[in-house]
Design an enzyme around this catalytic site. Structure first.
Site, PDB file in Angstrom:
ATOM      1  N   ARG A  78       0.848  -1.183   0.000  1.00  0.00           N
ATOM      2  CA  ARG A  78       0.000   0.000   0.000  1.00  0.00           C
ATOM      3  C   ARG A  78       0.887   1.238   0.000  1.00  0.00           C
ATOM      4  O   ARG A  78       1.936   1.272   0.648  1.00  0.00           O
ATOM      5  CB  ARG A  78      -0.914   0.026   1.233  1.00  0.00           C
ATOM      6  N   HIS A 105       0.219   1.056 -10.335  1.00  0.00           N
ATOM      7  CA  HIS A 105      -0.674   0.182  -9.560  1.00  0.00           C
ATOM      8  C   HIS A 105      -1.197  -0.974 -10.421  1.00  0.00           C
ATOM      9  O   HIS A 105      -2.410  -1.200 -10.522  1.00  0.00           O
ATOM     10  CB  HIS A 105      -1.837   0.986  -8.976  1.00  0.00           C
TER      11      HIS A 105
END
Length: 306
Positions: A221, A269
């Site tokens: 994250r 991502h």
């Protein structure tokens, strides 16, 4: 029975088609179309927004479109009794393993330097000594990545919050195990979930505890990385480089210093993704489990945060 898909920044059509093929009797709506709110039994979503889930009074469960659930756990309007189920699918694991292996090989085999030498027509054999790899986060993704790298001959150690043993792997646990884990690590991979404890864990103290010239791979994250601390560690030489797939704010701003830092590789991502066909099958299995008062695969422990 009906289900609403909330995916505000990406297409929903592949998911709608998958549900139509696998569960033709299930009424599926793509947000903002919902049908009558009181008739919605399930929501499948990514970042629905605070208060959105609470609008559906008769929900039986809410499903995350990804392995992460912090986009849901941060919404305190979601009733505590409502099951939250993360996506569990082989495509997520396969994608993450491929990304981690690619990142390790790219660094260990010194591909950036090879490409630079090619541009200058330099024939030079570079040192390729075998690094010690440390993986933070030993859930399904961490264990699968560890197995893949170990099969390639890499030396692997793991760290998690509990220190729970894993057969065939040296695992360090908790705050007391972090420093000895880091002290022998050349390549640090973070696959940690998003929890209060993991926010900012990739910081100056962590970097200083690593071997000189260590390399960072973050596919966990973005909030786990203190970005300014990484830039400082790069400037000092404590960290030699990084491959980053997740960031505090996405998409990465055009003026962010990572874009211009040649020792940082930015990916948007994309480390892992969910195949709609397989993901739909997972959701349908979970719905059947819930109907039979069973705990579905991937149900989140809200206390743990994953």
């Amino acid at each position: 029975m009906s289900l609403v898909i909330i995916r505000k920044n990406a297409p929903t059509a592949p998911w709608q088609q998958a549900f139509a093929n696998q569960a033709p009797d299930l009424a599926v709506h793509a947000w903002p179309e919902t049908g009558p709110l009181e008739e919605v039994d399930y929501v499948l979503c990514w970042a629905p927004g605070a208060g959105e889930i609470a609008r559906y009074p008769n929900l039986k469960a809410v499903f995350s479109l990804g392995a992460g659930v912090d986009h849901l756990l941060g919404d305190d309007t979601i009733p505590l009794h409502l099951p939250i189920v993360r996506m569990v699918d082989k495509s997520i694991t396969d994608g993450m393993v491929q990304y981690v292996v690619m990142a390790v090989l790219n660094h260990h085999r010194r591909m950036n330097e090879m490409r630079a030498n090619q541009a200058e027509k330099i024939w030079q054999k570079l040192d390729l000594s075998n690094p010690q790899i440390g993986i933070m986060g030993m859930g399904g993704l961490g264990k699968a990545s560890a197995r893949a790298l170990a099969a390639m001959g890499y030396r692997i150690r793991g760290w998690n919050r509990s220190g729970r043993p894993i057969e065939g792997l040296e695992v360090f646990g908790g705050a007391g195990g972090l420093k000895p884990f880091l002290a022998e690590t050349d390549i640090l991979i973070s696959l940690l979930p998003h929890t209060e404890e993991t926010i900012g864990i990739l910081n100056r103290v962590t970097f200083a505890a690593l071997r000189q010239g260590a390399y960072i791979i973050n596919a966990g994250r973005g909030e786990q990385l203190v970005e300014e601390d990484l830039l400082r560690a790069l400037r000092s030489g404590q960290i030699c480089g990084a491959m980053l797939d997740v960031f505090c704010k996405e998409p990465l701003a055009a003026d962010h210093p990572f874009w211009g830092e040649e020792r940082v590789t930015v990916t948007p991502h994309i480390a892992s993704w969910v195949d709609p066909v397989a993901g739909t099958a997972h959701v349908l299995r979970a719905i059947e489990a819930i109907k039979h008062c069973e705990i579905p695969e991937g149900q989140v422990d809200r206390t743990a945060g994953y």
